[in-house]
Motif scaffolding. Structure first.
Motif, mmCIF file in Angstrom:
data_model
loop_
_atom_site.group_PDB
_atom_site.id
_atom_site.type_symbol
_atom_site.label_atom_id
_atom_site.label_comp_id
_atom_site.label_asym_id
_atom_site.label_seq_id
_atom_site.Cartn_x
_atom_site.Cartn_y
_atom_site.Cartn_z
ATOM 1 N N GLU A 72 7.518 11.308 16.471
ATOM 2 C CA GLU A 72 6.571 10.859 15.438
ATOM 3 C C GLU A 72 7.196 11.151 14.082
ATOM 4 O OE1 GLU A 72 2.885 12.990 16.002
ATOM 5 O OE2 GLU A 72 2.623 12.199 18.034
ATOM 6 N N TYR A 73 6.807 10.385 13.066
ATOM 7 C CA TYR A 73 7.287 10.702 11.709
ATOM 8 C C TYR A 73 6.140 10.508 10.721
ATOM 9 C CZ TYR A 73 9.869 10.385 7.274
ATOM 10 O OH TYR A 73 10.318 10.591 5.990
ATOM 11 N N ASN A 74 5.912 11.520 9.918
ATOM 12 C CA ASN A 74 4.899 11.443 8.876
ATOM 13 C C ASN A 74 5.633 11.293 7.536
ATOM 14 O OD1 ASN A 74 3.145 12.173 6.743
ATOM 15 N ND2 ASN A 74 1.828 13.311 8.160
ATOM 16 N N GLU A 75 5.556 10.066 7.007
ATOM 17 C CA GLU A 75 6.329 9.723 5.799
ATOM 18 C C GLU A 75 5.860 10.512 4.574
ATOM 19 O OE1 GLU A 75 6.964 5.451 5.709
ATOM 20 O OE2 GLU A 75 7.149 5.555 3.533
ATOM 21 N N ASP A 76 4.556 10.799 4.489
ATOM 22 C CA ASP A 76 4.047 11.537 3.317
ATOM 23 C C ASP A 76 4.617 12.946 3.266
ATOM 24 O OD1 ASP A 76 2.566 9.378 2.571
ATOM 25 O OD2 ASP A 76 0.820 9.984 3.763
ATOM 26 N N GLU A 77 4.653 13.594 4.440
ATOM 27 C CA GLU A 77 5.214 14.953 4.490
ATOM 28 C C GLU A 77 6.732 14.927 4.542
ATOM 29 O OE1 GLU A 77 2.920 17.887 7.431
ATOM 30 O OE2 GLU A 77 3.581 16.047 8.409
ATOM 31 N N GLY A 78 7.290 13.846 5.121
ATOM 32 C CA GLY A 78 8.733 13.779 5.342
ATOM 33 C C GLY A 78 9.167 14.613 6.530
ATOM 34 N N ILE A 79 8.301 14.621 7.563
ATOM 35 C CA ILE A 79 8.633 15.440 8.746
ATOM 36 C C ILE A 79 8.614 14.585 10.023
ATOM 37 C CG2 ILE A 79 7.924 17.413 10.189
ATOM 38 C CD1 ILE A 79 6.873 18.775 7.700
ATOM 39 N N ALA A 80 9.735 14.617 10.758
ATOM 40 C CA ALA A 80 9.779 13.980 12.078
ATOM 41 C C ALA A 80 9.559 15.071 13.122
ATOM 42 C CB ALA A 80 11.129 13.308 12.299
ATOM 43 N N LYS A 81 8.813 14.734 14.169
ATOM 44 C CA LYS A 81 8.589 15.708 15.244
ATOM 45 C C LYS A 81 8.877 15.040 16.575
ATOM 46 C CE LYS A 81 5.083 18.472 12.922
ATOM 47 N NZ LYS A 81 3.655 18.727 12.751
ATOM 48 N N SER A 82 9.521 15.775 17.476
ATOM 49 C CA SER A 82 9.748 15.245 18.822
ATOM 50 C C SER A 82 8.839 15.961 19.805
ATOM 51 C CB SER A 82 11.196 15.447 19.246
ATOM 52 O OG SER A 82 12.007 14.511 18.589
ATOM 53 N N TYR A 83 8.317 15.175 20.728
ATOM 54 C CA TYR A 83 7.442 15.724 21.770
ATOM 55 C C TYR A 83 7.925 15.237 23.129
ATOM 56 C CZ TYR A 83 4.064 16.558 17.990
ATOM 57 O OH TYR A 83 3.442 16.984 16.843
ATOM 58 N N LEU A 84 7.586 16.020 24.168
ATOM 59 C CA LEU A 84 7.692 15.547 25.537
ATOM 60 C C LEU A 84 6.261 15.328 25.998
ATOM 61 C CD1 LEU A 84 10.445 17.974 26.823
ATOM 62 C CD2 LEU A 84 10.580 15.468 26.897
ATOM 63 N N LEU A 85 5.982 14.133 26.459
ATOM 64 C CA LEU A 85 4.605 13.789 26.814
ATOM 65 C C LEU A 85 4.451 13.739 28.331
ATOM 66 C CD1 LEU A 85 2.628 11.323 24.791
ATOM 67 C CD2 LEU A 85 2.761 10.817 27.212
ATOM 68 N N SER A 86 3.440 14.408 28.823
ATOM 69 C CA SER A 86 3.206 14.417 30.265
ATOM 70 C C SER A 86 2.552 13.088 30.661
ATOM 71 C CB SER A 86 2.292 15.601 30.617
ATOM 72 O OG SER A 86 1.964 15.542 31.981
ATOM 73 N N ASN A 87 3.225 12.354 31.553
ATOM 74 C CA ASN A 87 2.727 11.016 31.911
ATOM 75 C C ASN A 87 1.511 11.061 32.817
ATOM 76 O OD1 ASN A 87 4.874 9.982 30.488
ATOM 77 N ND2 ASN A 87 6.187 9.796 32.296
ATOM 78 N N ILE B 60 13.979 12.423 2.260
ATOM 79 C CA ILE B 60 12.733 11.760 2.671
ATOM 80 C C ILE B 60 12.867 10.260 2.404
ATOM 81 C CG2 ILE B 60 10.251 11.522 2.185
ATOM 82 C CD1 ILE B 60 10.182 14.500 1.518
ATOM 83 N N LYS B 61 12.552 9.496 3.427
ATOM 84 C CA LYS B 61 12.594 8.041 3.264
ATOM 85 C C LYS B 61 11.625 7.405 4.241
ATOM 86 C CE LYS B 61 16.956 8.567 4.410
ATOM 87 N NZ LYS B 61 16.813 9.762 5.283
ATOM 88 N N SER B 62 11.595 6.063 4.272
ATOM 89 C CA SER B 62 10.520 5.403 5.015
ATOM 90 C C SER B 62 10.707 5.480 6.538
ATOM 91 C CB SER B 62 10.403 3.948 4.564
ATOM 92 O OG SER B 62 11.633 3.317 4.786
ATOM 93 N N GLU B 63 9.569 5.285 7.197
ATOM 94 C CA GLU B 63 9.499 5.421 8.658
ATOM 95 C C GLU B 63 10.431 4.445 9.382
ATOM 96 O OE1 GLU B 63 5.476 5.530 10.237
ATOM 97 O OE2 GLU B 63 6.199 4.622 12.109
#
Ligand code: AVI
Length: 315
Positions: free
Chosen positions: A235-250, A189-192
């Motif tokens: 996205e990355y939530n530094e408090d949880e230490g979890i990065a998530k990838s999404y596909l966003l519909s434009n 876990i480290k910074s964003e």
């Protein structure tokens, strides 16, 4: 295989918060893109783990507490291109240990490349490739009664939720024997400002990697995704230490998938969750290990303290 892919896709795209399983990233194109990712300046993970394998090879080998007179199996889950493992294989072979190397990978293509490269670089090491996903392979691990050292490197465990990781390690432990070892590679876990660029590189390779999932559905499942109508959104939530990838519909759009016989609707801005990349620390690991038969023996980190290889003992 195609039926399972279609079933998984249908399940994920029918949820109110849409998801797609990250294991489908890895077709031939996805494998190649992942190799490019590992070489990107922003993707520090591979370099940091490589540093550990290069500068602490002897310490890693010693931590296995293997007996030079007793044959063991070195099993690697999700072997990929095996470049880090090569350091270890060379050291084990030079030091006169007796072992077979059993790389397990979902990608037949990666396994073939790996075997060719090892035949060339380390002709004395006996390689027995196993094709399949880690979960399917757990059972077959139990078939032999030799001591085992399992490698699960590259932060691959980070692509599981904590519940799945815990369950997976529980099952892995159940298929091993007392004093077998697991070397687990985890991104710390480290910074964003350090983590997020690794999943959102300037040159757009991770974008292509994520979008490849849609391309794969077009070619293998007869879908009609417009690849330009989706964006890569990590996205990355530094408090949880979890990065998530999404596909966003434009835009608002509908997509037909022949293999499921259905049409799926996407709102403008709607996200499909495609991957979790969990970061670890000692506490996160302790919670995940709590209900398993593993305990931490030692921890190896790179100089910047970005990445850790934990040596776990099967109690
Ligand atoms: C394979 N796995 C550990 C990579 C990670 O860091 O989660 C996959 C990846 N996804 C985007 N970039 C790399």
């Amino acid at each position: 295989m195609i039926e399972q892919f279609a079933e998984n896709v249908d399940l994920g795209l029918s949820k109110s918060e849409k998801t797609l399983p990250s294991k489908y990233f890895y077709d031939k194109n996805g494998d190649e893109l992942f190799i490019e990712i590992m070489n990107m300046p922003e993707y520090y993970l591979t370099r940091c783990e490589m540093e550990i394998f290069t500068t602490q090879t002897d310490e890693l080998v010693d931590s296995f507490r293997a007996d030079k007179n007793e044959y063991f199996e070195l099993i690697e889950l999700g072997a990929g291109d095996g470049s880090k493992t090569r350091k270890l294989l060379a050291a084990l072979s030079d030091k006169g240990y007796q072992f077979d190397y059993l790389p397990v990978d979902i990608s037949q293509n990666s396994l073939e490349q790996l075997q060719l490269s090892l035949q060339h670089h380390l002709p004395l090491v006996s390689v027995v490739p196993k094709h399949g996903d880690y979960f399917e392979m757990l059972g077959s691990v139990k078939d032999s009664h030799h001591p085992k050292i399992v490698l699960f490197l590259g932060s691959n465990i980070g692509n599981m939720t904590d519940t799945v990781a815990s369950d997976f390690l529980y099952q892995l432990g159940a298929n091993l024997s007392k004093n077998d070892k697991l070397l687990l590679g985890t991104d710390l876990i480290k910074s964003e400002d350090i983590v997020l660029p690794a999943y959102n590189d300037e040159s757009g390779i991770t974008h292509s990697f994520n979008i490849n999932l849609l391309h794969r559905m077009n070619t293998e499942l007869g879908a009609n995704f417009d690849l330009d109508a989706f964006s890569h959104a990590p996205e990355y939530n530094e408090d949880e230490g979890i990065a998530k990838s999404y596909l966003l519909s434009n835009k608002e759009q509908s997509v037909k998938i022949a293999a499921t016989g259905k049409t799926y609707h996407f709102r403008a801005g709607e996200k499909i969750h495609t991957e979790i990349s969990r970061k670890y620390d000692d506490d996160v690991l302790a919670k995940i290990l709590a209900k398993t038969d593993f305990s931490v023996n030692s921890k190896f980190t790179d100089q910047k303290n970005y990445f850790a290889n934990y040596l776990l003992n099967r109690n």
